[in-house]
Write a protein that holds these residues in place. Sequence first.
Motif, short mmCIF file in Angstrom:
data_model
loop_
_atom_site.label_atom_id
_atom_site.label_comp_id
_atom_site.label_asym_id
_atom_site.label_seq_id
_atom_site.Cartn_x
_atom_site.Cartn_y
_atom_site.Cartn_z
N HIS A 399 6.10 -39.79 -12.89
CA HIS A 399 6.40 -39.59 -11.47
C HIS A 399 5.62 -40.54 -10.56
N ASP A 494 1.30 -26.93 -11.66
CA ASP A 494 2.21 -27.02 -12.81
C ASP A 494 1.53 -27.71 -13.98
N ARG A 498 0.48 -35.15 -14.45
CA ARG A 498 1.63 -35.82 -13.86
C ARG A 498 1.81 -35.51 -12.38
N GLU A 499 1.63 -34.23 -12.00
CA GLU A 499 1.94 -33.84 -10.62
C GLU A 499 0.81 -33.16 -9.86
N TRP A 503 3.67 -25.81 -7.89
CA TRP A 503 5.04 -25.38 -8.18
C TRP A 503 5.09 -23.87 -8.24
N ASP A 506 6.26 -21.92 -11.65
CA ASP A 506 5.25 -21.90 -12.71
C ASP A 506 4.19 -20.84 -12.41
N TRP A 554 15.01 -28.64 -2.28
CA TRP A 554 15.25 -28.70 -3.72
C TRP A 554 14.30 -27.76 -4.47
N TRP A 560 12.14 -19.59 -7.98
CA TRP A 560 10.84 -20.25 -7.81
C TRP A 560 10.03 -19.57 -6.70
N LEU A 608 17.13 -23.03 -9.48
CA LEU A 608 17.13 -24.10 -10.49
C LEU A 608 17.62 -23.61 -11.84
N TRP A 611 14.78 -23.32 -16.53
CA TRP A 611 14.29 -24.69 -16.63
C TRP A 611 13.80 -25.05 -18.05
N GLU A 762 5.17 -28.49 -22.02
CA GLU A 762 6.25 -28.31 -21.06
C GLU A 762 7.61 -28.25 -21.74
N HIS A 776 1.14 -27.57 -19.54
CA HIS A 776 1.91 -26.82 -18.55
C HIS A 776 1.70 -25.33 -18.78
N MET A 778 3.99 -23.16 -17.64
CA MET A 778 5.28 -22.49 -17.36
C MET A 778 5.87 -21.72 -18.53
C1 BGC Z 1 7.26 -29.35 -12.80
C2 BGC Z 1 7.63 -27.97 -13.24
C3 BGC Z 1 8.39 -27.37 -12.10
C4 BGC Z 1 9.65 -28.14 -12.03
C5 BGC Z 1 10.66 -27.61 -11.11
C6 BGC Z 1 8.52 -30.11 -12.68
O1 BGC Z 1 8.36 -31.43 -12.42
O2 BGC Z 1 6.29 -29.92 -13.59
O3 BGC Z 1 6.74 -27.27 -13.93
O4 BGC Z 1 8.53 -26.01 -12.07
O5 BGC Z 1 9.42 -29.51 -11.83
O6 BGC Z 1 11.79 -27.94 -11.59
#
Ligand code: BGC
Length: 896
Positions: A399, A494, A498-499, A503, A506, A554, A560, A608, A611, A762, A776, A778
Motif C-alpha cells: 500500500h 488491522d 502495511r497499514e 479498521w 477487525d 468504502w 465493519w 464488504l 472478507w 491475514e 493480522h 481479523m
Molecule cells: C485491512 C483489513 C481490513 C480491510 C477492509 C485491509 O486492507 O488490512 O484488515 O478490514 O482492508 O477490507
Amino acid sequence: MRNKFAFILILLIISYAVQAQSGSTSVTNLRCEYLENPLGVDVSNPRFSWMLIDNTLGAKQEAYQLLVSTDSLKVAKGIGDSWNSGKVNSDRILTSYSGEKLQPFTKYFWSVSVWNNSNEKAVSSVASFETGMMGMENWTGSWISDDKDIHEKAAPYFRKEFTTDKTIKSARVYVAAAGLHELYLNGERVGDHVLDPVYTRFDRRNLYVTFDVTHQLENGNNAIGILLGNGWYNHQSTAVWYFHKAPWRNRPAFCLDLRINYEDGTTEVINSGKDWKTSLSPVIFNSIYTAEHYDARLEQPGWCEPDFDDSKWNNVIYRSAPSQNIVSQMLHPIRHVQKIEAKSITKLNDTTYVFDIGRNIAGVSQITVAGGEGTILRLKHGERLYDDGHVDISNIDVHYRPTGDSDPFQTDIYILNGSGTETFMPRFNYKGFQYVEVTSNKALQLSKESLTAYFMHSDVPVAGKLETTNPTINRIWAATNNSYLSNLFGYPTDCPQREKNGWTGDAHIAIETGLYSFDGITIYEKWLADHRDEQQPNGVLPSIIPTDGWGYEWGNGPDWTSTIALIPWNIYLFYGDASLLEVCYENIKRYVDHITEISPSGTTTWGLGDWVPVKSKSPVELTSTCYYYADALILAKAAKLFNKAADAEKYVTLAQTIKKAFNDKFFHAETGIYASGTQTELSAPLYWGLVPEQDKGRVAAKLAERVEADNFHLDVGLLGQKAILNALSENGYAEVAYKVAAQETYPSWGWWMVNGATTLFENWDIDAQNDISMNHIMFGEIGAWLYKGLGGIYPDQNQPGFKNVLLKPSFISTLDGVEVSHQSPYGEIKSAWKHDRKSVLYSITIPANSTADFYIPAGYKIKKANDTISGNKIELVADENGKCKLQAGSYVLELL
Ligand code: BGC
C-alpha cells in the motif's frame, strides 16, 4: 499430561485449604477510571472500582463506603471531607464520585470499606487520583513550534532553562502535542511511554499527558527539552489512504505547563512560550508509517541540560492550537513492553547481516555498533525471508506509494558519528517484523548481540490465561494474543506493518478475544471517543477510525462500523459498566436509524462481506443484515437499561422486522439452510440470533454436516470465522467446533502454527499473493472461543461484568484437559477440566461477590461435588435445563 493436571488440582485444593484457614476478608484492586493511582484525571465524576477478596463459600459484599479527601491521613482515619459516600447497602463494586466539586491539579486520596455477608468489615489501603487541567481555561502555555513547514524532514528540538530557588514539594508536567513527543528534564528522559500522545483526529481532539517530575527537578538551574515527531500528524510518507493529505496536517507543535509546587505553599508554572529556543535534531526524518533516519554526527550533547550553549538556536513561533478540545490521555500507555534478544545472525557478506528475533512482533529494534564516522546503516524490517536469506517485504509494502527512494519502507537509516560504541533505536515509529536486514556502506563487524528487539503495544494488564493438553491450541492462543497486542497502539489496528489503520471490522471481530485476555477498557473508551469525533450527523462512520477523511465511501457498512454498538456492548458485558454505552447511545441510534433509512426492505446490502474467504463467497446482504440486527438489538437493550421505554419498543420492533425480512429472503424452510448453505451463511444467522427458535436445531445440524463435508476445515472469511466455532459449540456441536479449531492442515489456524507462525495471518493460504500480512487480528475470534467453547466462561447480560458467570464448558472427548481463567472485575474466574478414566474432574473458582450458573454438559451427570475451601461435599441441584446455581467459592466436581 494427565498427571500434571492431577498434581495441579491437588495443589489448588491445598492452597485453598490454607487460605480458608486464614478466613480473611480484604479489599484490593482499587482503580480510578480503571487506572491505578492515575494522574491527570479530567472528568468531574471519576469512576472508582475495587475487588472483595474473601474465600468464604458464598462470600458477598453487603455494603461499602467510600471516603475521599485531599489529606491521606484523614482518609486513613475514616474521614472523607471531599466525599463520604456513607454506608451504601449494595454489592456494587463500581461507583462514581459524587462529592464536592473536584479542583484541578489536586491530589485526592481515597479508600473503600466493605462489609461482607458475615458483617465483617475490610478497609482498603489508601489509593489516590490526581486531577489534571479539568478544562481548557487552565492551560497557561502557548502552542509553539519552529518556523519550518510540513516538508521539513528533520525533527525539531526545543529547550528552555529555568531556576528554582525554593524547596520543591511536587512537580507535574502537562504536555499536549500535535504529533509525537519525547520530553527531557536535565538530560533525562521523562517517563517510560513511547509514541505519546496516542493518535486521535487531531483537528477535533488532542490528548495531553501528565508526568510526575518531582524527582527530576533540581534546586537551582534546570533545563527542559522536547523533541517532536511527526506521527500521524505530519504524514510525509505517501501511501494508499492519503494520510499525507490529511486536513490537519502541519508541522508538529506543542503546548506545555510545568507546575512546581513549593514547600512554602506557592506554585510556579514554567510553560511553553516565546522564550523557548529551537534547533533541528539528529532525527533527520521520521515517519510513523515507514521508519526513522538518524544522523549521529548532528548530535548536540547536553541539548536538554542546563548551561548548554543555545546561542545558535532559533526563536520559536506561535501556532494555533490544533483543536479546542485538549483532554487528558487516560489510558495504559504504549511502552517497550518486552525485550527480545536476537535468536540468530546470518552474515550474507561483509556489509550485510540478517537478524532473526525468533517471532513476529510489532515494535522496534535497537542496534549497538562501532564503525567509522559517516558509515551508513540501513535496517530493513520484514516478516519473511527470500530463499537467498535477504529480508522480503513484498507482502507488506503493497500500500506504500513512494515518490522517490529516500523513504524506504520499514527501513531505519542510521549514520554513525564514529565516537566508539553507538546505540540507535528509533523513537517515532514502530514496525511489524521478525527479521532485520542490516546493510552498511562499509564493511562492518556485527554479532548476534548487536541487535535487540522491543515488542511495543498499549501496555494493558493481562486478564486471562489458558492452557490445554493440545500444544497446537496453546500456540494458537498465544499467537492470537501476540497479534491482538501487535495491533493495540492507543486504538486497535488491522496490522502493524502495511497499514496501521483503525479498521473497524477487525476491531469488533477481536473485541472478545481482547477482553478475555487483557484489561483493555481504557483503550476502547478512547477509541469510541474517536468514533464520536468522526461520525457524520446522519450516523455514517468511516471504515477506519481515526481517519484523514478516507473511508466514508468504502468499506463502512454495518459489517465493519457496527463497532459503534458492539464495542460499548461488550465493554458493558465484561465490566458491568454502562457508561460507554450511555455516552454512545445517541451515536448508536443515529447509526441504526441511518441503516433503516437506506434499507426499506428490512435487509441491507451495505458492506464488504465475508472478507478474505477460503473459497466460498456469501452474499453481503446476508452478513451485513446480521450486523444490522445485532445493532438494533443492542440499541433496544440499551434503551431499556436507560429507561427509554419508547425507544426500547421501537428497536425491539425494528429487530423483529429485520429478522423477518432476513428469514423471508434467505431461509429455506424445507431444507433448513440459509442461502446456498455455506459455512458462513449457516453460522452467521445462528451466532447473531436470527434463526427462528424452532429451526435452530436443524440449521445447526446442517452446519455440522457442511463442516463435515468440508472435512472439518474452515471455509470462511473474517465474518464467518467470528461465528462458526460459536455457532457450532452453542448449538450442540462442540466436538465439531473443536475438530475445526484444532485442525492442523490447510485451511485452519493450526496450519499456520505447523508452518511456524507466532502471530495470526491475514490469509488462510500462506502462499497467497494478496492480503498476506503475517500479523493480522481479523481471524482472531478463536482466542475468545477457547475461553467460551472449551472453558465455558461467558458473561451474563442480565448480570454483566461477571456479577453472574455463565459456565458452559464442553468436555471434548478428544482433548485431555483445559484450564482457563479470566480476571473479572470481581476477581479470578477459573474453569479447568480433565478427563480421568471414565469421569471428568472439573474445578471451578467463582470470585467473592459473584455467582455462577453452571450448565452440566449434555450427557453428563454430577457424581460428586466438593467445596474445596472447606473440603465438604455439596449438593448441586440442576433445574430442567441442566443449570446449577453456584455461589462464590472453589469447587471440584466429578462428572460421569
Ligand atoms: C485491512 C483489513 C481490513 C480491510 C477492509 C485491509 O486492507 O488490512 O484488515 O478490514 O482492508 O477490507
